[in-house]
Design a protein around this motif. Structure first.
Motif, PDB file in Angstrom:
ATOM      1  N   GLN A  74       0.824  -1.193   0.000  1.00 32.91           N
ATOM      2  CA  GLN A  74       0.000   0.000   0.000  1.00 32.91           C
ATOM      3  C   GLN A  74       0.868   1.257   0.000  1.00 32.91           C
ATOM      4  O   GLN A  74       0.618   2.201  -0.751  1.00 32.91           O
ATOM      5  N   GLU A  78       0.316   3.786  -3.042  1.00 28.13           N
ATOM      6  CA  GLU A  78      -0.351   5.078  -2.784  1.00 28.13           C
ATOM      7  C   GLU A  78       0.573   6.234  -3.155  1.00 28.13           C
ATOM      8  O   GLU A  78       0.116   7.257  -3.666  1.00 28.13           O
ATOM      9  N   GLU A 131      -9.914   1.313   2.217  1.00 27.44           N
ATOM     10  CA  GLU A 131      -9.785   1.008   0.783  1.00 27.44           C
ATOM     11  C   GLU A 131     -11.137   0.655   0.167  1.00 27.44           C
ATOM     12  O   GLU A 131     -11.357   0.898  -1.018  1.00 27.44           O
ATOM     13  N   GLU A 165      -6.467  -0.156  -5.621  1.00 28.60           N
ATOM     14  CA  GLU A 165      -7.217   0.051  -4.364  1.00 28.60           C
ATOM     15  C   GLU A 165      -8.024  -1.223  -4.043  1.00 28.60           C
ATOM     16  O   GLU A 165      -8.114  -1.633  -2.888  1.00 28.60           O
ATOM     17  N   HIS A 168      -5.679  -3.644  -2.537  1.00 30.50           N
ATOM     18  CA  HIS A 168      -5.348  -3.331  -1.140  1.00 30.50           C
ATOM     19  C   HIS A 168      -6.446  -3.856  -0.213  1.00 30.50           C
ATOM     20  O   HIS A 168      -6.177  -4.414   0.848  1.00 30.50           O
TER      21      HIS A 168
HETATM   22 FE   LIG Z   1      -5.141   2.078  -1.732  1.00 31.88          FE
END
Ligand SMILES: [Fe+2]
Ligand SMILES: [Fe+2]
Length: 219
Positions: A74, A78, A131, A165, A168
């Motif tokens: 992550q 990100e 998420e 996402e 995640h």
């Molecule tokens: Fe994310």
């Protein structure tokens, strides 16, 4: 209840809450009514940075390798999302040189997640719940970009950011399915999930944010 059944229940709770959102409602909440591509991309810069920092912050104090791996993945993704969004803003003519994403401070949800101590709570609040909210928010944003004819921004989200996402969330869910085997870990995971739903800016315009299944703190 076994761990996968318990986690499926939490997912169903989140979906029930998300189903009450109107089209574009997370975007209105996030931008205080300024629903357009540029302000929403600028708002996204801050959430991507916060997510990257929270992933990195949890790393050294998370002993479980699957959870550590989810946080590390992550953190990197990100930060990449931040760079991609900043690049898209530059293409749209925005100058970010003097832009400070934290001019108004960190979000309440960032502070809440940073204060969590156990792996189950951190995973439930971060990769799992935050998420899931990001996925709903991004779907609304992609629909907005489609309506406005911004093909490049829509495809950045649809093809690159959104699938990551979703991944995640999937990584977080897998960790919870492994760890939430006792009443105590299930209590911690449920509380952290529900608190995250209650605090997240994206859901702040929902009249009622409780799922009816647990205590929600004043945020
Ligand atoms: Fe994310
Ligand atoms: Fe992201």
């Amino acid at each position: 209840m076994n761990a996968p059944e318990f986690v499926a229940g939490l997912v169903a709770e989140m979906q029930t809450l998300f189903a009450r959102l109107a089209e574009g409602q997370t975007l209105e909440a996030e931008s205080q009514g300024n629903v357009d591509v540029v302000p929403l991309l600028r708002a996204a810069l801050k959430s991507e940075l916060e997510a990257a920092e929270l992933g990195g912050y949890a790393l050294p104090t998370t002993p479980e390798i699957d959870a550590k791996s989810a946080f590390a993945q992550q953190c990197a993704d990100e930060m990449k999302h931040y760079r991609l969004i900043a690049g898209r803003l530059a293409e749209l003519g925005e100058n970010l040189e003097s832009h400070d994403p934290f001019a108004d401070g960190y979000s309440p949800l960032y502070h809440y997640i940073k204060g969590l101590k156990t792996t189950v709570e951190r995973i439930a609040a971060g990769p799992f719940a935050r998420e899931a909210i990001a996925e709903v928010r991004n779907a609304q944003f992609i629909a907005l970009c489609d309506r406005l004819g911004d093909v490049a921004t829509a495809s950045l989200y649809r093809d690159v950011i959104q699938p990551e996402e979703v991944e995640h969330h999937r990584l977080g869910r897998a960790v919870l399915e492994r760890l939430c085997t006792t009443p105590e870990t299930q209590r911690l995971a449920a509380e952290a999930t529900r608190n995250t739903l209650a605090i997240a800016d994206e859901l702040s315009t929902l009249a009622e944010r409780t799922t009816g299944l647990g205590p929600i703190p004043a945020s």
